[in-house]
Design an enzyme around this catalytic site. Structure first.
Site, mmCIF file in Angstrom:
data_model
loop_
_atom_site.group_PDB
_atom_site.id
_atom_site.type_symbol
_atom_site.label_atom_id
_atom_site.label_comp_id
_atom_site.label_asym_id
_atom_site.label_seq_id
_atom_site.Cartn_x
_atom_site.Cartn_y
_atom_site.Cartn_z
ATOM 1 N N GLY A 25 0.806 -1.202 0.000
ATOM 2 C CA GLY A 25 0.000 0.000 0.000
ATOM 3 C C GLY A 25 0.843 1.256 0.000
ATOM 4 N N THR A 26 1.957 1.233 0.720
ATOM 5 C CA THR A 26 2.861 2.377 0.729
ATOM 6 C C THR A 26 3.418 2.642 -0.661
ATOM 7 O OG1 THR A 26 3.473 2.060 3.043
ATOM 8 C CG2 THR A 26 5.050 3.237 1.658
ATOM 9 N N GLN A 29 -7.605 1.802 5.298
ATOM 10 C CA GLN A 29 -8.341 1.392 6.494
ATOM 11 C C GLN A 29 -9.809 1.066 6.215
ATOM 12 O OE1 GLN A 29 -7.340 0.574 9.438
ATOM 13 N NE2 GLN A 29 -5.211 1.168 9.160
ATOM 14 N N CYS A 36 4.551 8.580 24.251
ATOM 15 C CA CYS A 36 5.272 8.221 25.476
ATOM 16 C C CYS A 36 5.925 6.854 25.354
ATOM 17 C CB CYS A 36 4.319 8.244 26.650
ATOM 18 S SG CYS A 36 3.464 9.809 26.815
#
Length: 459
Positions: A69-70, A177, A320
């Site tokens: 897909g990229t 998606q 984080c």
């Protein structure tokens, strides 16, 4: 072990497995050859293309298969920009596009092109008017995802496509998606998708380019896939990708309704079960299987490890972690809390029992992480000063916010707390904390080391 990260890669669909194994015996030859084995391979490739094109909603000769897909996104962006270079070098993207689109935009900017990012609202959605304002006479291409990969918000593609059509600008849609749930509505011009998102094998992408869109493939010429995707095709994987896409589409409506109930359960209950949680993304206009929430005073990487030890595989857009000190670009663009971020994306067939078990485990996992970070509910104390400044230099998310929460009770209502931090995450999470806790964020100012973030106590 429950796997809740289908937005990254869905488990291989049973139909994909069957088709892959069958085509290994029949589809190993070169489909460009005229002998018997080549003709058999060509029939398989043509049938897969027809099936994929039907699912996408385009003509078979408008669709090519790519190695990922990229690769499809990069080829689509570069090809349209090159094909329309006489129009101009302006590229428009949303601020929450997948990194593959944003990386292509960075390359374009590095070569002298101009890029405009369209902002999103707090739900992660663009406004068609934002694209209307961004488009100009030199705009060669606009890009918009069909649904966000981190928070699940579905974008108004049809409306943006109409705006782009009126301006004479092609619209490239990253449908990775959403394609397994249904076709992308609207008059889009170029579409890219990835098979492993819907339960096909990895290493297969789709690139659909409507007739009439000026497109110039970049790189050395190749005779395969209409010259738009070079190299020998992985025919067994392509056949499996097309077969699984048809299979998931056949069950998409019923499965979407079932999974939406489970996701709604998570959205409702997580804010009741866990204190100081923000559910992000649009509450209604969203993918049926995906929910994202952020937990105050929690280290995202530690929380993911805790959930993994409890038997649940989830993902995060959190900043984080030990590997990055910058917030997710999606959460940053939305202006929502990033610390302690958890993305749950349910695969097809996820039973309700697994979701219920996750909700039972989550509160303890969050509480355990907070306890290790030294978070406690502070009792009301007598204010010690009208203003307090905290030195949080060197402290990483979520520690600056934890220190702020402790200090806010040491000033009277109307007093201020200033946090000096060199963690970029603070720029996002301190304002988000203020919104969640009912205090006023006063802004930021540079310091010789770090940035000072000021907060006024209102409660």
């Amino acid at each position: 072990m429950p796997y809740f990260d289908a937005a990254s890669a869905a488990p291989l669909h049973p139909v994909a497995r069957q088709a892959l194994l069958a085509s290994l015996d029949e589809g190993w030859a070169d489909p460009a050859r005229l002998y018997r084995e080549g003709r058999r391979a060509r029939l398989l490739l043509d049938a897969a293309r027809e099936a994929a094109a039907e699912a996408v909603g385009c003509r078979a000769d408008e669709l090519v298969f790519t190695p990922s897909g990229t690769h499809a996104v990069h080829a689509g962006v570069a090809g349209v920009l090159a094909g329309r270079r006489r129009v101009g070098d302006h590229l428009v993207v949303s601020a929450v596009e997948h990194s593959s689109v944003l990386h292509a935009a960075e390359v374009h900017a590095g070569r002298g092109g101009s890029v405009t990012e369209v902002p999103v609202d707090r739900f992660g959605a663009v406004a068609p008017a934002g694209y209307a304002d961004a488009l100009g006479t030199s705009t060669a291409l606009a890009c918009l995802q069909s649904a966000n990969h981190e928070v699940g918000t579905v974008q108004p593609v049809a409306e943006v496509a109409e705006v782009c059509g009126e301006a004479g600008v092609p619209l490239l849609v990253d449908a990775a998606q959403s394609l397994g749930w249904g076709p992308v509505e609207g008059a889009w011009s170029v579409l890219a998708a990835s098979a492993h998102k819907w339960g096909g094998p990895p290493g297969v992408g789709l690139l659909a380019i409507r007739k009439g869109v000026r497109f110039s493939p970049q790189g050395p010429a190749d005779e395969r896939e209409s010259g738009r995707s070079p190299g020998f095709v992985n025919l067994p994987a392509i056949v499996a990708a097309a077969a699984s896409l048809r299979a998931v589409r056949a069950e998409a409506e019923a499965e979407a309704a079932r999974l939406r109930i489970l996701v709604d359960r998570i959205r409702r209950r997580v804010v009741r079960l866990v204190p100081d949680v923000e559910v992000v993304g649009h509450p209604d206009t969203r993918l049926p299987h995906l929910v994202t929430f952020s937990c105050l005073y929690v280290d995202g990487e530690t929380l993911l490890h805790e959930l993994d030890r409890a038997g649940f595989s989830v993902n995060s857009g959190s900043s984080c972690t030990s590997s990055t000190l910058t917030p997710s670009h999606v959460l940053r663009a939305m202006g929502v809390l990033s610390e302690g971020n958890v993305r749950v994306s349910l695969p097809l067939g996820t039973p309700a029992e697994e979701v219920n078990a996750f909700l039972e485990v989550l509160p303890g996992a969050v509480a355990g992480v907070r306890e290790r970070l030294g978070v406690s509910v502070a009792a009301e104390v007598e204010p010690v000063a009208d203003s307090v400044e905290l030195d949080a230099l060197g402290l990483r998310c979520p520690q600056p916010v934890i220190e702020l929460a402790r200090a806010i009770l040491t000033v009277p209502v109307g007093g201020t707390v200033t946090v000096v931090s060199d963690d970029e995450v603070a720029r996002l999470d301190i304002p988000a904390w203020c919104g969640m806790r009912g205090h006023a964020y006063l802004g930021e100012s540079p310091r010789p080391a770090g940035v000072a973030y000021s907060v006024r106590r209102l409660l």
